[in-house]
Design an enzyme around this catalytic site. Structure first.
Site, PDB file in Angstrom:
ATOM      1  N   CYS A 182       0.782  -1.236   0.000  1.00  0.00           N
ATOM      2  CA  CYS A 182       0.000   0.000   0.000  1.00  0.00           C
ATOM      3  C   CYS A 182       0.816   1.290   0.000  1.00  0.00           C
ATOM      4  CB  CYS A 182      -0.956   0.004   1.199  1.00  0.00           C
ATOM      5  SG  CYS A 182      -2.226  -1.275   1.120  1.00  0.00           S
ATOM      6  N   ILE A 183       1.512   1.555   1.093  1.00  0.00           N
ATOM      7  CA  ILE A 183       2.116   2.880   1.271  1.00  0.00           C
ATOM      8  C   ILE A 183       3.150   3.227   0.201  1.00  0.00           C
ATOM      9  CG2 ILE A 183       3.319   4.391   2.890  1.00  0.00           C
ATOM     10  CD1 ILE A 183       2.101   2.817   5.160  1.00  0.00           C
TER      11      ILE A 183
END
Length: 433
Positions: free
Chosen positions: A271-272
């Site tokens: 994600c990040i």
């Protein structure tokens, strides 16, 4: 409405496309509350494991999965024609970046095309994969409407971003609040009713899928930028001879206006490191350059190189070169106490060290081995002998399983990138990021 009644009575049949880190936990939660669930995946191995009641995702309890399969409440398949049987389908497939840092939504498109073949009146489709604002309305909706059915009239479509934090002991799929945005108000309402009848967390309704899509990108961009700030502070503090960890501890005593983020060897996970680039790509369509996001990404992506540079400086102080030195890395997972090494910065650190001629070993109690660019890497058992034999021990993932007292006693030199040695007695030399 008939579908809402079926949801409330738990008689609706639910399909989950993609049985990975997001899809499998969600499918299990839906089955646990009484729904009949069919999981779809193109990987036959995953399908076989689910049908055997064998878990492969950290946030799923194996005995619960096994019981659901035994009771017939959950089944997995590679046969997408079984979508004809479902009333609701959620899409939980990967959304990676390509080699040019551009969104790859091919999995979303392929899944939607399969769903379109078996779309029927009254069906609810929910996209959960993290993606750029506009995907639901501009990509998913047109594909589904090729069936001849009209969104908002014949079928329902919404976006509800996944919120999964692997290893989090407090918040899991079941109790994390959910955001839902439908193409029409009725689409939103039906999707909200679904999650209200599955999860314990609150359901927050927004006005459109675009708002929900942007909200998810904001969550991860917020973390990306703040971690980049912490990483840049760490680099500057190192040059100035200041302990960045002490600086952060002091700053977080302020009861307002400050939230502690911590530096590390780089960002990992699906994600990040990935999601902010979706927004950067989409922003170009509106002639806008997301400078802050891009700079934050560059800082975070450069951290493995910074760690290797620090390793070189540390060894140099001992009159040793990186080439030929025995370097022992503790942890390959991108985060503490999980078995996930997707996008892990440690893999890049290993690659860079090997290119410089170092003899690299690693121990990770969660990851026995991994393959990167065709090379298989095996974890060695954590031991005092490995600590003693290493010219440098580098703590790259602060797993709880590591014996930090032993690390402090047996290591010649320690480079701690996670502040894991805080409060631990060190017999020889300790360097921190």
């Amino acid at each position: 409405m008939k579908l809402i009644e079926k949801i409330k009575s738990k008689t609706a049949k639910i399909g989950v496309v993609g049985l990975g880190y997001v899809g499998l936990p969600l499918a299990v939660e839906k089955a646990k509350v009484g729904f009949s669930v069919i999981g779809f995946d193109i990987q036959e191995k995953r399908v076989h494991l689910v049908n055997q009641g064998v878990n492969y995702i950290g946030d799923v309890v194996e005995h619960e999965l096994h019981a659901l399969v035994q009771e017939g409440r959950m089944v997995a398949t590679t046969d997408y024609s079984m979508l004809e049987e479902v009333d609701i389908v959620t899409i939980c497939v990967p959304t990676p970046l390509d080699d040019y840092q551009q969104p790859d939504i091919s999995y979303v498109k392929a899944s939607t095309e399969e769903i379109a073949k078996y779309l029927h009146p009254g069906m609810l489709v929910v996209l959960e994969s993290t993606t750029y604002p506009g995907t639901t309305a501009e990509v998913v909706k047109p594909i589904l409407e090729r069936s001849g059915l009209v969104c908002g009239e014949d079928f329902h479509l919404a976006y509800s971003p996944e919120r999964v934090d692997p290893g989090n002991k407090q918040f899991k799929t079941k109790n994390t609040p959910k955001v839902v945005g439908g193409v029409t108000p009725q689409c939103t309402e039906i999707a909200a009713v679904l999650y209200e009848n599955v999860l314990e967390g609150t359901v927050h309704k927004v006005s459109s899928p675009q708002v929900a899509e942007m909200e998810k990108i904001l969550e991860n961009t917020f973390r990306n930028i703040n971690i980049a700030l912490a990483n840049e502070m760490a680099i500057l503090c190192d040059r100035m001879g200041i302990d960045v960890w002490e600086v952060i501890d002091a700053a977080k005593t302020k009861p307002y206006g400050f939230m502690a983020f911590y530096p590390g060897p780089g960002l990992g996970g699906h994600c990040i490191p990935v999601d902010p680039w979706y927004l950067t790509w989409k922003a170009r369509e509106y002639n806008y350059h997301t400078r802050l996001i891009e700079v934050a990404g560059e800082i975070n992506n450069s951290m493995p190189e910074h760690v290797v540079e620090r390793i070189g400086h540390i060894l140099n102080e001992e009159a040793k070169a990186v080439k030929g030195s025995n370097i022992y890395l503790l942890g390959v997972a991108y985060k503490k106490d999980i078995d996930d090494y997707r996008e892990s910065p440690v893999i890049k650190i290993i690659e860079l060290l090997m290119k410089r001629g170092a003899n690299v070993k690693f121990s990770d109690p969660k990851i026995p081995s991994f393959t990167y660019r065709g090379i298989n890497h095996e974890s060695v058992p954590f031991s005092s002998q490995e600590l003693e034999d290493a010219d440098l021990v580098v703590i790259t993932t602060d797993h709880s399983d590591f014996d930090y007292k032993l690390i402090g006693e047996k290591s010649q030199i320690i480079f701690d990138t996670r502040n894991a040695m805080k409060g631990v007695t060190v017999q020889n030399k300790l360097y921190r990021l």
